[in-house]
Design an enzyme around this catalytic site. Structure first.
Site, mmCIF file in Angstrom:
data_model
loop_
_atom_site.group_PDB
_atom_site.id
_atom_site.type_symbol
_atom_site.label_atom_id
_atom_site.label_comp_id
_atom_site.label_asym_id
_atom_site.label_seq_id
_atom_site.Cartn_x
_atom_site.Cartn_y
_atom_site.Cartn_z
ATOM 1 N N ASP A 29 0.782 -1.245 0.000
ATOM 2 C CA ASP A 29 0.000 0.000 0.000
ATOM 3 C C ASP A 29 0.817 1.301 0.000
ATOM 4 O O ASP A 29 0.453 2.266 0.697
ATOM 5 C CB ASP A 29 -0.948 0.027 1.209
ATOM 6 C CG ASP A 29 -1.945 -1.114 1.192
ATOM 7 O OD1 ASP A 29 -1.931 -1.910 0.242
ATOM 8 O OD2 ASP A 29 -2.740 -1.228 2.159
ATOM 9 N N LYS A 134 -6.577 -4.913 -3.067
ATOM 10 C CA LYS A 134 -7.195 -5.567 -1.906
ATOM 11 C C LYS A 134 -8.246 -4.646 -1.285
ATOM 12 O O LYS A 134 -8.003 -3.458 -1.080
ATOM 13 C CB LYS A 134 -6.132 -5.959 -0.882
ATOM 14 C CG LYS A 134 -5.323 -4.808 -0.301
ATOM 15 C CD LYS A 134 -4.178 -5.365 0.541
ATOM 16 C CE LYS A 134 -3.437 -4.320 1.331
ATOM 17 N NZ LYS A 134 -4.212 -3.562 2.290
ATOM 18 N N CYS A 167 -2.076 -2.473 7.837
ATOM 19 C CA CYS A 167 -2.038 -3.411 6.701
ATOM 20 C C CYS A 167 -0.796 -4.295 6.694
ATOM 21 O O CYS A 167 -0.861 -5.447 6.246
ATOM 22 C CB CYS A 167 -2.202 -2.645 5.397
ATOM 23 S SG CYS A 167 -3.857 -1.959 5.241
HETATM 24 C C1 C5J Z 1 -3.069 0.667 5.533
HETATM 25 C C2 C5J Z 1 -4.791 1.930 6.639
HETATM 26 N N1 C5J Z 1 -2.537 0.462 4.340
HETATM 27 N N2 C5J Z 1 -3.994 2.323 7.636
HETATM 28 N N3 C5J Z 1 -4.304 1.248 5.581
HETATM 29 O O1 C5J Z 1 -2.452 0.399 6.542
HETATM 30 O O2 C5J Z 1 -5.958 2.209 6.670
#
Ligand code: C5J
Length: 225
Positions: A29, A134, A167
């Protein structure tokens, strides 16, 4: 690059035996909305510099993986434009005035195809590198990641990206339950909250490596050399 079958990497709670042919770099991400000034993350009041410090070490690790011809996989958190894969509970969580799917500073927030949803240019995937879209926090939930890894013969993951406690941690736990050995380089993962960064890493390596191993990317580069 000609690498030995197994490379020992200094890590906690003990050395990690990296098998280059079986180890993928999984970058979680690294999206514009989470990392860039003016994006959704900053709009929510977060300090994006806490995440941006991971860009340079990720670039170095990505370059090393590519140079060695090892597998690289990227993920992006986000949803279909019609939001049919967005659980109502996720949409309203936080009682924010601006929710997932609403117009944000870089297009609709966490919607696939929008500028903010895409990966930052510094780490942009090559056309040969799978990108996993995802809908959840974990990269295995409702995706074909496990099938892709199995088809490639991957049993080990070096997991980097953001955010450490959300994540990254969710993905490491999912991977661990599916039998993957996960190594997390501390300088290549980031949290908006320093205390969560520290605890997120401690939770992975505690109790003899209950979810995996933690290292610094310098130790990986030293071992690959
Ligand atoms: C991720 C989030 N990528 N913190 N998303 O950690 O909402």
């Amino acid at each position: 690059m000609n690498l030995p079958q197994t490379i020992e990497i200094q890590a906690e709670p003990y050395a990690y035996e990296l098998k280059p042919g079986r180890c993928a770099l999984l970058i979680i991400d690294m999206q514009r909305d989470f990392l860039e000034p003016g994006g959704f993350g900053e709009m929510l009041g977060n300090d994006v510099s806490q995440l941006r410090r991971t860009i340079e070490p990720n670039q170095r690790l990505l370059a090393a993986w590519r140079a060695a011809g090892m597998t690289v996989i990227h993920t992006r958190e986000g949803h279909r434009p019609d939001l049919t894969d967005l659980p109502p509970a996720k949409r309203i969580r936080g009682r924010s005035l601006t929710c997932i799917g609403d117009p944000g500073p870089m297009g609709r927030i966490l919607v696939r195809g929008q500028a903010g949803h895409d990966i930052i240019p510094e780490l942009y995937p090559l056309p040969t590198e799978p990108v996993i879209d995802k809908p959840g926090k974990g990269a295995f939930f409702a995706t074909d990641l496990h099938a892709i890894l199995q088809n490639l013969g991957i049993t080990q993951l070096v997991v980097t990206g953001v955010t450490t406690e959300v994540c990254v941690n969710t993905t490491v736990r999912e991977a661990n339950d599916r039998g993957y050995d996960c190594l997390v380089p501390s300088d290549c993962v980031g949290s908006y909250f320093p205390e969560f960064q520290e605890m997120g890493l401690k939770m992975i390596k505690a109790q003899g490596g209950i979810f995996g191993w933690v290292t610094h990317s310098d130790s990986i580069h030293a071992a690959l050399r």
